[in-house]
Each structure stands twice: as C-alpha cells, then as structure tokens.
Scaffold this motif. Structure first.
Motif, PDB file in Angstrom:
ATOM      1  N   UNK A 177      10.660  -5.376  18.394  1.00  0.00           N
ATOM      2  CA  UNK A 177      11.021  -4.489  17.896  1.00  0.00           C
ATOM      3  C   UNK A 177      12.490  -4.065  16.985  1.00  0.00           C
ATOM      4  N   UNK A 178      12.229  -3.777  16.155  1.00  0.00           N
ATOM      5  CA  UNK A 178      13.141  -3.168  15.273  1.00  0.00           C
ATOM      6  C   UNK A 178      13.008  -2.845  13.987  1.00  0.00           C
ATOM      7  N   UNK A 179      14.081  -2.079  13.218  1.00  0.00           N
ATOM      8  CA  UNK A 179      13.976  -1.112  11.969  1.00  0.00           C
ATOM      9  C   UNK A 179      13.672  -2.503  10.563  1.00  0.00           C
ATOM     10  N   UNK A 180      14.500  -3.194  11.093  1.00  0.00           N
ATOM     11  CA  UNK A 180      14.347  -4.559   9.797  1.00  0.00           C
ATOM     12  C   UNK A 180      13.849  -5.688   9.707  1.00  0.00           C
ATOM     13  N   UNK A 181      13.090  -5.810  10.530  1.00  0.00           N
ATOM     14  CA  UNK A 181      11.921  -6.585  11.401  1.00  0.00           C
ATOM     15  C   UNK A 181      10.652  -5.719  10.363  1.00  0.00           C
ATOM     16  N   UNK A 182      10.512  -4.483  11.362  1.00  0.00           N
ATOM     17  CA  UNK A 182       9.464  -3.208  10.227  1.00  0.00           C
ATOM     18  C   UNK A 182       9.438  -3.618   8.861  1.00  0.00           C
ATOM     19  N   UNK A 183      10.846  -3.373   7.900  1.00  0.00           N
ATOM     20  CA  UNK A 183      10.851  -3.357   7.246  1.00  0.00           C
ATOM     21  C   UNK A 183      10.246  -4.806   6.173  1.00  0.00           C
ATOM     22  N   UNK A 184      11.119  -5.959   7.011  1.00  0.00           N
ATOM     23  CA  UNK A 184      10.441  -6.997   6.405  1.00  0.00           C
ATOM     24  C   UNK A 184       8.623  -7.542   6.236  1.00  0.00           C
ATOM     25  N   UNK A 185       8.592  -6.709   7.503  1.00  0.00           N
ATOM     26  CA  UNK A 185       7.054  -6.973   7.572  1.00  0.00           C
ATOM     27  C   UNK A 185       5.974  -5.772   7.412  1.00  0.00           C
ATOM     28  N   UNK A 186       6.855  -5.146   6.433  1.00  0.00           N
ATOM     29  CA  UNK A 186       6.366  -3.629   5.783  1.00  0.00           C
ATOM     30  C   UNK A 186       5.355  -4.735   4.232  1.00  0.00           C
ATOM     31  N   UNK A 187       6.890  -4.975   3.806  1.00  0.00           N
ATOM     32  CA  UNK A 187       6.631  -6.396   2.449  1.00  0.00           C
ATOM     33  C   UNK A 187       6.029  -7.362   2.366  1.00  0.00           C
ATOM     34  N   UNK A 188       5.667  -7.668   3.453  1.00  0.00           N
ATOM     35  CA  UNK A 188       4.630  -9.398   3.378  1.00  0.00           C
ATOM     36  C   UNK A 188       3.449  -8.549   4.184  1.00  0.00           C
ATOM     37  N   UNK A 189       3.575  -7.670   4.207  1.00  0.00           N
ATOM     38  CA  UNK A 189       1.596  -6.942   4.076  1.00  0.00           C
ATOM     39  C   UNK A 189       1.370  -6.248   2.780  1.00  0.00           C
ATOM     40  N   UNK A 190       2.504  -5.786   1.588  1.00  0.00           N
ATOM     41  CA  UNK A 190       1.593  -5.519   0.879  1.00  0.00           C
ATOM     42  C   UNK A 190       0.871  -6.265  -0.300  1.00  0.00           C
ATOM     43  N   UNK A 191       0.198  -6.180  -0.936  1.00  0.00           N
ATOM     44  CA  UNK A 191      -0.820  -7.442  -1.086  1.00  0.00           C
ATOM     45  C   UNK A 191       0.274  -7.567  -2.786  1.00  0.00           C
ATOM     46  N   UNK A 192       0.055  -6.131  -3.118  1.00  0.00           N
ATOM     47  CA  UNK A 192       1.137  -7.112  -5.073  1.00  0.00           C
ATOM     48  C   UNK A 192       2.589  -7.867  -4.002  1.00  0.00           C
ATOM     49  N   UNK A 193       3.410  -7.308  -3.130  1.00  0.00           N
ATOM     50  CA  UNK A 193       4.531  -8.084  -2.897  1.00  0.00           C
ATOM     51  C   UNK A 193       4.439  -9.210  -2.972  1.00  0.00           C
ATOM     52  N   UNK A 194       3.258  -9.895  -1.305  1.00  0.00           N
ATOM     53  CA  UNK A 194       2.360 -11.164  -1.849  1.00  0.00           C
ATOM     54  C   UNK A 194       1.994 -12.123  -2.247  1.00  0.00           C
ATOM     55  N   UNK A 195       1.339 -11.620  -4.116  1.00  0.00           N
ATOM     56  CA  UNK A 195       1.369 -12.699  -4.553  1.00  0.00           C
ATOM     57  C   UNK A 195       3.056 -12.638  -6.205  1.00  0.00           C
ATOM     58  N   UNK A 196       3.401 -12.106  -5.332  1.00  0.00           N
ATOM     59  CA  UNK A 196       5.060 -12.172  -6.364  1.00  0.00           C
ATOM     60  C   UNK A 196       5.633 -13.295  -5.450  1.00  0.00           C
ATOM     61  N   UNK A 197       5.794 -12.874  -4.140  1.00  0.00           N
ATOM     62  CA  UNK A 197       6.391 -14.015  -3.002  1.00  0.00           C
ATOM     63  C   UNK A 197       5.554 -15.531  -3.728  1.00  0.00           C
ATOM     64  N   UNK A 198       4.573 -14.986  -3.178  1.00  0.00           N
ATOM     65  CA  UNK A 198       3.650 -16.528  -2.961  1.00  0.00           C
ATOM     66  C   UNK A 198       4.044 -17.312  -4.291  1.00  0.00           C
ATOM     67  N   UNK A 199       3.635 -16.436  -5.605  1.00  0.00           N
ATOM     68  CA  UNK A 199       4.093 -17.550  -6.974  1.00  0.00           C
ATOM     69  C   UNK A 199       5.583 -18.172  -7.156  1.00  0.00           C
ATOM     70  N   UNK A 200       6.520 -17.164  -6.013  1.00  0.00           N
ATOM     71  CA  UNK A 200       8.093 -17.702  -6.046  1.00  0.00           C
ATOM     72  C   UNK A 200       7.928 -18.596  -5.005  1.00  0.00           C
ATOM     73  N   UNK A 201       6.937 -19.035  -3.589  1.00  0.00           N
ATOM     74  CA  UNK A 201       7.068 -19.723  -2.825  1.00  0.00           C
ATOM     75  C   UNK A 201       6.281 -21.232  -3.604  1.00  0.00           C
ATOM     76  N   UNK A 202       5.690 -21.313  -4.075  1.00  0.00           N
ATOM     77  CA  UNK A 202       4.937 -22.548  -4.450  1.00  0.00           C
ATOM     78  C   UNK A 202       5.692 -23.057  -5.878  1.00  0.00           C
ATOM     79  N   UNK A 203       7.289 -22.181  -6.836  1.00  0.00           N
ATOM     80  CA  UNK A 203       7.192 -22.668  -7.333  1.00  0.00           C
ATOM     81  C   UNK A 203       8.421 -23.447  -6.716  1.00  0.00           C
TER      82      UNK A 203
END
Length: 141
Positions: free
Chosen positions: A95-121
């Motif tokens: 429960x919370x809006x900050x965690x919901x915003x962070x969760x939303x960012x992780x559920x957007x496929x295009x943003x996941x691709x960018x985060x995945x590339x940064x994580x691999x680097x």
C-alpha cells in the motif's frame, strides 16, 4: 562483521526510513485532498490493476522463456523481464503511492528494456573491476 556490510546496512535502514516517512506523508496528504475512503479505494484499485497486469504480462514472459528453452538458449532477457515484473507486482501490492509509481515503471515493457540494459552494463562493470565474482558450472567468472 565486515565493515562494508555494516555501512551498507546503515545506509539501507536510513533510506528505508526516509521512504516510509515519505509514503505515509503522501498517504496523509492524498487522504486529506480526496478523502479517506477515496484514497483507500484508489489503493485497492491500483493493487488489483497491478496484479492483473503482472498476470497478463507474466504469461507472455513465460512463453518467451519456454521458447528459448525449447531452442536450447539461455533465457537471460526474459528472466530479467520476469524479475522486473515480479518486483513491479510486489510494489503494486504494497500500500502506497510511491511504491505504486515504482511498480508502474517496472511494468512498462519499454522501460524494462532500458533498465535491463543498464543492469547488464552495471553487472559487467562490477565483474570487470573485480569487485564481484560468480561461480558458473564450477568455473569462476
């Protein structure tokens, strides 16, 4: 105890306390603006929407993992996508809006691709600097 671990633990708890205080402050502010019942309803709807999205996207990621395994490939990208999806769904359920915003960012496929590339680097840089080692099939990487 390892000095690095103690320092990391101290930083973690400080950031966690800041997060909890920010989350509670935002919940109080939204509750005052829109009412307690509307705020609780919004949190419930976001949790249900998060679970539905994770379920829908999760099946497609599982299919990609099955396809990679059937072609005898290591499903690296789908596994990282699945990890982001699970973490995003978990953040939506908290429960919370900050965690919901962070969760939303992780559920957007295009943003996941960018985060995945940064994580691999990031992982590759840590390995090349010699900070971390991994043991893979009894070989140190």
């Amino acid at each position: 105890m390892n000095r690095y671990w103690v320092e990391w633990s101290r930083k973690f708890w400080i950031w966690f306390l800041i997060y909890v205080l920010a989350e509670i402050s935002l919940l109080i502010w939204v509750g005052r603006q829109f009412g307690v019942l509307n705020t609780l309803l919004l949190l419930l709807i976001s949790a249900i929407l998060g679970i539905w999205t994770v379920r829908k996207q999760g099946f497609s990621i599982l299919q990609k993992i099955r396809d990679d395994l059937s072609e005898r490939r290591i499903p690296g990208n789908p596994l990282l996508d699945g990890l982001c999806l699970i973490l995003g769904g978990f953040l939506f359920v908290i429960p919370g809006f900050i965690s919901d915003a962070a969760g939303l960012l992780l559920l957007i496929p295009r943003l996941r691709v960018c985060m995945r590339k940064k994580f691999i680097i990031w992982i590759q840089n840590r390995i090349s600097q010699g900070n971390d080692t991994f043991i893979f099939f009894r070989k140190r990487i």
